[in-house]
Design a protein around this motif. Sequence first.
Motif, PDB file in Angstrom:
ATOM      1  N   VAL A  84       0.846  -1.209   0.000  1.00 47.71           N
ATOM      2  CA  VAL A  84       0.000   0.000   0.000  1.00 47.71           C
ATOM      3  C   VAL A  84       0.881   1.258   0.000  1.00 47.71           C
ATOM      4  N   ASN A  85       1.973   1.244   0.749  1.00 46.12           N
ATOM      5  CA  ASN A  85       2.900   2.380   0.742  1.00 46.12           C
ATOM      6  C   ASN A  85       3.474   2.619  -0.649  1.00 46.12           C
ATOM      7  N   GLY A  86       3.727   1.557  -1.392  1.00 45.67           N
ATOM      8  CA  GLY A  86       4.245   1.696  -2.756  1.00 45.67           C
ATOM      9  C   GLY A  86       3.293   2.433  -3.674  1.00 45.67           C
ATOM     10  N   VAL A  87       2.005   2.394  -3.342  1.00 51.24           N
ATOM     11  CA  VAL A  87       0.998   3.067  -4.168  1.00 51.24           C
ATOM     12  C   VAL A  87       0.693   4.473  -3.657  1.00 51.24           C
ATOM     13  N   ILE A  88       0.500   4.646  -2.353  1.00 53.26           N
ATOM     14  CA  ILE A  88       0.000   5.931  -1.861  1.00 53.26           C
ATOM     15  C   ILE A  88       1.064   6.873  -1.308  1.00 53.26           C
ATOM     16  N   SER A  89       2.227   6.387  -0.938  1.00 50.98           N
ATOM     17  CA  SER A  89       3.225   7.299  -0.359  1.00 50.98           C
ATOM     18  C   SER A  89       4.269   7.686  -1.400  1.00 50.98           C
ATOM     19  N   GLY A  90       4.968   8.783  -1.137  1.00 48.04           N
ATOM     20  CA  GLY A  90       6.052   9.225  -2.015  1.00 48.04           C
ATOM     21  C   GLY A  90       5.632  10.099  -3.176  1.00 48.04           C
ATOM     22  N   TRP A  91       4.390  10.538  -3.227  1.00 47.22           N
ATOM     23  CA  TRP A  91       3.947  11.426  -4.298  1.00 47.22           C
ATOM     24  C   TRP A  91       4.400  12.853  -4.005  1.00 47.22           C
ATOM     25  N   GLU A  92       4.666  13.603  -5.065  1.00 42.84           N
ATOM     26  CA  GLU A  92       5.119  14.982  -4.925  1.00 42.84           C
ATOM     27  C   GLU A  92       4.421  15.846  -5.969  1.00 42.84           C
ATOM     28  N   VAL A  93       3.957  17.017  -5.543  1.00 40.49           N
ATOM     29  CA  VAL A  93       3.303  17.979  -6.437  1.00 40.49           C
ATOM     30  C   VAL A  93       4.144  19.249  -6.451  1.00 40.49           C
ATOM     31  N   SER A  94       4.451  19.743  -7.640  1.00 35.07           N
ATOM     32  CA  SER A  94       5.158  21.024  -7.801  1.00 35.07           C
ATOM     33  C   SER A  94       4.298  21.925  -8.675  1.00 35.07           C
ATOM     34  N   ASP A  95       4.346  23.226  -8.415  1.00 36.25           N
ATOM     35  CA  ASP A  95       3.502  24.152  -9.150  1.00 36.25           C
ATOM     36  C   ASP A  95       4.211  25.489  -9.338  1.00 36.25           C
ATOM     37  N   ILE A  96       4.017  26.095 -10.502  1.00 27.95           N
ATOM     38  CA  ILE A  96       4.476  27.460 -10.769  1.00 27.95           C
ATOM     39  C   ILE A  96       3.267  28.229 -11.292  1.00 27.95           C
ATOM     40  N   LEU A  97       2.851  29.242 -10.550  1.00 25.66           N
ATOM     41  CA  LEU A  97       1.703  30.064 -10.895  1.00 25.66           C
ATOM     42  C   LEU A  97       2.206  31.466 -11.241  1.00 25.66           C
ATOM     43  N   THR A  98       1.835  31.975 -12.414  1.00 21.10           N
ATOM     44  CA  THR A  98       2.352  33.256 -12.898  1.00 21.10           C
ATOM     45  C   THR A  98       1.203  34.178 -13.317  1.00 21.10           C
ATOM     46  N   PHE A  99       1.292  35.427 -12.887  1.00 20.75           N
ATOM     47  CA  PHE A  99       0.359  36.476 -13.299  1.00 20.75           C
ATOM     48  C   PHE A  99       1.180  37.686 -13.740  1.00 20.75           C
ATOM     49  N   HIS A 100       0.764  38.375 -14.801  1.00 22.48           N
ATOM     50  CA  HIS A 100       1.284  39.716 -15.075  1.00 22.48           C
ATOM     51  C   HIS A 100       0.239  40.530 -15.810  1.00 22.48           C
TER      52      HIS A 100
END
Length: 181
Positions: free
Chosen positions: A25-41
Amino acid sequence: GFDMTHILSLAGTWAIPGRTRYHFVNGVISGWEVSDILTFHSGMPYSVYISGDNENVGTIFGRQQQFPQQVASSHISHRTTAQWFNTAAFVVPAFGTRGNVMRNPAELKSGRLINDDMTLSKSWNLYRDNTKFELRGEFFNLFNHTNFGSPGQSVRSSNFGQVSRTLNSGRTIQLAAKIHF
């Protein structure tokens, strides 16, 4: 230079927590990472110009265009891609004279930019801790927001004042699998 009045860029990474006592179960649900870059001008300035040698000064190295005469306000109450500004505000000056419009006037700006790029990834240890398998999805312009570019800028052209391009492409999704060793 360019007057980009408002610019905001936010970036972050979040390692999503989650562990159980079960290895599979850890192999499926753990270790995920989300990265985001939000830009406004708030929009890029641009110039309007006339083509040809209306000032009758010949070709000047480094000067690609000449500027029109502004006879009214370029502001309109509701901008559309068919008419981004009041095109009747700009006319070709009398032959042999110089127009009063300067480079990148403050009231002429492209549409604002709103963009969100996101990555979702997961890594699994393979043979040893220094060998990993990574699965990642990358989403560019995640919400598929249309960001209009600058309109046609030449007074004598058929597309003067009309927006025919965007600042970025539509949503793009990219999937990748990597082995790190």
